[in-house]
Scaffold this active site. Structure first.
Site, short mmCIF file in Angstrom:
data_model
loop_
_atom_site.label_atom_id
_atom_site.label_comp_id
_atom_site.label_asym_id
_atom_site.label_seq_id
_atom_site.Cartn_x
_atom_site.Cartn_y
_atom_site.Cartn_z
N CYS A 123 4.61 -5.80 16.26
CA CYS A 123 3.97 -4.87 17.20
C CYS A 123 2.50 -5.27 17.36
O CYS A 123 1.80 -5.49 16.36
CB CYS A 123 4.09 -3.43 16.70
N CYS A 132 -0.57 -3.51 15.47
CA CYS A 132 -0.37 -3.10 14.07
C CYS A 132 -0.87 -4.17 13.12
O CYS A 132 -0.59 -5.36 13.30
CB CYS A 132 1.12 -2.84 13.84
N ASN A 179 -5.39 3.61 15.70
CA ASN A 179 -6.38 3.33 14.66
C ASN A 179 -6.88 1.93 14.89
O ASN A 179 -6.08 0.99 14.90
CB ASN A 179 -5.70 3.35 13.28
N HIS A 239 6.49 4.28 21.88
CA HIS A 239 5.22 3.69 22.34
C HIS A 239 5.13 3.33 23.82
O HIS A 239 4.07 2.92 24.29
CB HIS A 239 4.83 2.44 21.54
N CYS A 278 3.11 8.37 1.68
CA CYS A 278 3.54 7.41 2.68
C CYS A 278 3.80 6.08 1.96
O CYS A 278 2.92 5.57 1.28
CB CYS A 278 2.45 7.24 3.73
N GLY A 332 5.95 -2.50 6.85
CA GLY A 332 7.33 -2.97 6.95
C GLY A 332 8.18 -2.15 7.90
O GLY A 332 7.78 -1.08 8.35
N GLU A 333 9.36 -2.67 8.19
CA GLU A 333 10.33 -1.97 9.03
C GLU A 333 11.43 -1.44 8.10
O GLU A 333 12.26 -2.23 7.61
CB GLU A 333 10.89 -2.91 10.10
N CYS A 337 5.64 -7.63 7.71
CA CYS A 337 6.64 -7.09 8.64
C CYS A 337 6.97 -8.15 9.68
O CYS A 337 6.11 -8.94 10.09
CB CYS A 337 6.06 -5.86 9.34
N SER A 389 10.74 6.16 9.50
CA SER A 389 10.20 5.76 10.81
C SER A 389 10.67 4.35 11.15
O SER A 389 10.57 3.45 10.32
CB SER A 389 8.67 5.80 10.75
N CYS A 432 -1.94 1.72 8.65
CA CYS A 432 -0.92 0.83 8.07
C CYS A 432 -1.40 -0.59 7.87
O CYS A 432 -1.80 -1.24 8.83
CB CYS A 432 0.29 0.74 8.98
N GLU A 434 0.82 -1.21 0.00
CA GLU A 434 0.00 0.00 0.00
C GLU A 434 0.86 1.26 0.00
O GLU A 434 1.94 1.27 0.56
CB GLU A 434 -0.80 0.09 1.30
N1 SAH Z 1 8.12 -0.13 11.25
C1 SAH Z 1 8.13 1.31 11.31
C2 SAH Z 1 7.04 1.92 10.42
C3 SAH Z 1 5.67 1.55 10.92
S1 SAH Z 1 4.27 2.50 10.53
C4 SAH Z 1 7.96 1.77 12.74
O1 SAH Z 1 7.75 0.93 13.60
O2 SAH Z 1 8.09 2.96 12.99
C5 SAH Z 1 4.44 4.05 11.27
C6 SAH Z 1 3.83 4.24 12.64
O3 SAH Z 1 2.46 3.83 12.74
C7 SAH Z 1 4.58 3.47 13.70
O4 SAH Z 1 4.84 4.31 14.79
C8 SAH Z 1 3.59 2.39 14.06
O5 SAH Z 1 3.83 1.87 15.35
C9 SAH Z 1 2.28 3.11 13.93
N2 SAH Z 1 1.09 2.24 13.87
C10 SAH Z 1 1.02 0.96 13.45
N3 SAH Z 1 -0.23 0.48 13.60
C11 SAH Z 1 -0.97 1.46 14.14
C12 SAH Z 1 -2.33 1.58 14.54
N4 SAH Z 1 -3.18 0.57 14.40
N5 SAH Z 1 -2.75 2.76 15.05
C13 SAH Z 1 -1.88 3.80 15.17
N6 SAH Z 1 -0.59 3.75 14.80
C14 SAH Z 1 -0.13 2.60 14.29
#
Ligand code: SAH
Length: 352
Positions: A119, A122, A295, A221, A108, A164-165, A115, A196, A338, A95
């Site tokens: 987390c 996510c 979210n 977090h 974005c 992804g990371e 990934c 990020s 995401c 996406e």
């Molecule tokens: N792997 C990277 C990029 C992830 S997406 C990272 O961890 O930073 C970017 C941000 O969105 C990250 O801070 C991630 O933790 C957050 N994110 C992921 N799922 C989410 C959700 N359901 N609600 C809010 N933020 C979310």
């Protein structure tokens, strides 16, 4: 599904494309001509590159694919956030999102299919990591989103915050973002690009050594290891201190202030005591906190924080001397968080 593994023209750096032109008996400047067509003039095939000699266009057609994806879903939210689901040549999907603000047009992008970080809140990691994206597949998301804009409108910023990371695929991410500011690219310098990360200290150092002032956002977090390991499991082998140390070095080396992202999960990490602990970690640092209200993701047992809780968290951080913003929710009426669109797509595909 195809087994087509021809390189993409966008897999090549400016100098690699110049070398390829020279090997074909053409001057190196042809590379900039070619790049201007696919970056600046938004064509979608080699034949449209009128000032490129026909023989060279033929060779490009023989050797490279122009695009690696087809658009399988395109959603437009009421706030004009747009999201594309791209299907790659091996059938995998990724996406990318276009967000509009008054003067900004931000894309974005994703760096991996799935990934490995896991987390717990996510959607992207729910089915694990499938594979890394190539340089061209990363760039293509920017090109596809750029082509949604009117002719006189341009991408102004890139955030690497999709699926992804990014630091787990740094070897392909860096050539992709570096090329954007090279001649014939989109004219986007490192300061317009934010990477990020879940917080991989060695990779943060590698990024610092790369020497370009990309913005770094660290997904913290939680203010302590016990809580962080519960919601970001890879933290068990890393730890908050090691991440902060690497981020401090990043700031010293690049001069770019680090952003700490903090997803607020209702009744998990949104207590005022968490805010106080976070403030004590960050107040002596030149840092910025970006709070992200959760979210909601179908099937995951987490809720978003209440508005009073969010407000209190902000005030506590401010009183603790920390600079903070709350992320505006974009594209709330489409699957913009995401990995959600990809996940929804995967779950409706027949399993063969
Ligand atoms: N792997 C990277 C990029 C992830 S997406 C990272 O961890 O930073 C970017 C941000 O969105 C990250 O801070 C991630 O933790 C957050 N994110 C992921 N799922 C989410 C959700 N359901 N609600 C809010 N933020 C979310």
């Amino acid at each position: 599904m195809t087994d087509n593994v021809r390189p993409l023209v966008t897999d090549l750096s400016r100098s690699a494309l110049a070398n390829w032109c020279e090997a074909f008996g053409q001057p190196a400047y042809r590379a900039d001509q070619i790049r201007r067509w696919f970056f600046g003039k938004r064509v979608d095939n080699f034949d449209a590159m009128h000032d490129v000699p026909a023989r060279l266009r033929l060779a490009l057609n023989e050797e490279f694919d122009f695009f690696a994806s087809r658009i399988v879903d395109h959603q437009v939210a009421t706030d004009r956030t747009e999201k594309l689901l791209l299907e790659l040549r091996d059938g995998q999907t990724v996406e990318c999102v276009l967000m509009r603000e008054t003067r900004r047009r931000t894309v974005c992008i994703s760096t991996q299919v799935g990934c490995a970080m896991g987390c717990v809140f996510c959607a992207s990691g729910l089915e694990g990591l499938k594979r890394n994206l190539s340089v061209g597949e990363i760039l293509e998301q920017i090109l596809r989103i750029d082509r949604l804009l009117p002719e006189n409108d341009r991408i102004t910023n890139v955030v690497v915050m999709g699926i992804g990371e990014p630091l787990h695929n740094l070897g392909n991410l860096l050539p992709a973002v570096d090329t954007l500011s090279d001649k014939g690219g989109l004219g986007l310098g490192a300061r317009r690009i934010t990477i990020s990360t879940v917080g991989l200290p060695e990779k943060i150092r590698e990024l610092a050594q790369h020497g370009k002032p990309y913005n770094l956002a660290v997904s913290l977090h939680a203010p302590n290891d016990k809580l962080r390991t519960e919601i970001v499991p890879v933290n068990a082998n890393i730890g908050v201190d090691a991440i902060l140390e690497a981020a401090d070095e990043y700031f010293e080396r690049t001069g770019r202030r680090v952003t700490y992202e903090y997803v607020l999960l209702g009744n998990v990490n949104d207590h005022p005591a968490h805010a106080r602990e976070l403030a004590s970690l960050l107040k002596m640092r030149n840092a910025h906190v970006n709070l992200i209200p959760m979210n909601l993701v179908d099937g995951l047992p987490f809720s978003d924080p209440s508005t009073p809780r969010t407000d209190e968290f902000v005030q506590t951080l401010q009183q603790g001397g920390v600079n903070v913003t709350v992320r505006k929710r974009k594209g709330a009426d489409i699957d913009a968080a995401c990995g959600q669109l990809r996940l929804a797509h995967e779950q409706t595909q027949p399993t063969i």
